[in-house]
Design a protein around this motif. Structure first.
Motif, PDB file in Angstrom:
ATOM      1  N   ARG A   1      -0.240  -3.752   4.082  1.00  0.00           N
ATOM      2  CA  ARG A   1      -0.573  -2.468   4.713  1.00  0.00           C
ATOM      3  C   ARG A   1       0.350  -2.187   5.887  1.00  0.00           C
ATOM      4  NH1 ARG A   1      -1.172   1.855   6.394  1.00  0.00           N
ATOM      5  NH2 ARG A   1      -3.043   2.899   7.066  1.00  0.00           N
TER       6      ARG A   1
ATOM      7  N   ALA B   1       0.842  -1.196   0.000  1.00  0.00           N
ATOM      8  CA  ALA B   1       0.000   0.000   0.000  1.00  0.00           C
ATOM      9  C   ALA B   1       0.882   1.253   0.000  1.00  0.00           C
ATOM     10  CB  ALA B   1      -0.908   0.006   1.226  1.00  0.00           C
TER      11      ALA B   1
ATOM     12  N   GLU C   1      -4.499  -4.989   2.962  1.00  0.00           N
ATOM     13  CA  GLU C   1      -5.624  -4.105   2.653  1.00  0.00           C
ATOM     14  C   GLU C   1      -5.770  -4.105   1.136  1.00  0.00           C
ATOM     15  OE1 GLU C   1      -5.553   0.455   2.772  1.00  0.00           O
ATOM     16  OE2 GLU C   1      -6.383  -0.170   4.712  1.00  0.00           O
TER      17      GLU C   1
END
Length: 125
Positions: free
Chosen positions: A112, A36, A107
Motif C-alpha cells: 500500500r 495496491a 493492505e
C-alpha cells in the motif's frame, strides 16, 4: 493480516522483482499483482503515487544505473501489516554501491505504501 516471516520473505522478493524488471509491461503486471491500485512510494530523492508513476520511477533507476541489480540484504521483518527490509544495488557481478532500508505497509496482502531510506550512497551516485 499477520505477516509471518515466510510472508515477509515473499513480499520482499516480489518488491525486489519489480525493481529489477527492465521491461515496462512485465513490471506493470508485477505491480498489478502485488501493489495496491493507489500505492504510494517515497524516498529522499523521488516519490510517486499509483502503479504507473511507480513503474516510471523504477524505469528511471534503470536508465540512470544500467545493468545494476537490486538484492535483499539480510532477512525481512514483518509485524502485522508492516514490513521492513534492507536491500543493495550495484552492477551485476560487482560490489554493491548503494544500500537502503524500506518500510512497507500492506493492505489486503498488497503493498500500500513504501517509505525508503538510503543507508549508503557514494558521492556522485
Amino acid at each position: 493480516m499477520n505477516t509471518a516471516t515466510s510472508d515477509a520473505d515473499h513480499v520482499a522478493e516480489h518488491y525486489i522483482a519489480v525493481w529489477n524488471e527492465t521491461d515496462e509491461s512485465r513490471r506493470l503486471k508485477l505491480l498489478e499483482t502485488h501493489w495496491a491500485d493507489d500505492a504510494h512510494y517515497v524516498d529522499p530523492i523521488m516519490q510517486g503515487s499509483g502503479r504507473s508513476q511507480i513503474s516510471a520511477l523504477v524505469g528511471g533507476v534503470h536508465q540512470r544505473y544500467p545493468g545494476f541489480r537490486f538484492a535483499l540484504k539480510g532477512r525481512p521483518d514483518g509485524h502485522g501489516d508492516q514490513l521492513r527490509f534492507s536491500w543493495t544495488l550495484g552492477p551485476s557481478g560487482s560490489e554493491d554501491l548503494i544500500e537502503g532500508t524500506d518500510f512497507v505497509q500492506l493492505e489486503a496482502g498488497k503493498l500500500r505504501s513504501v517509505t525508503g531510506f538510503l543507508d549508503k550512497v557514494p558521492a556522485g551516485a
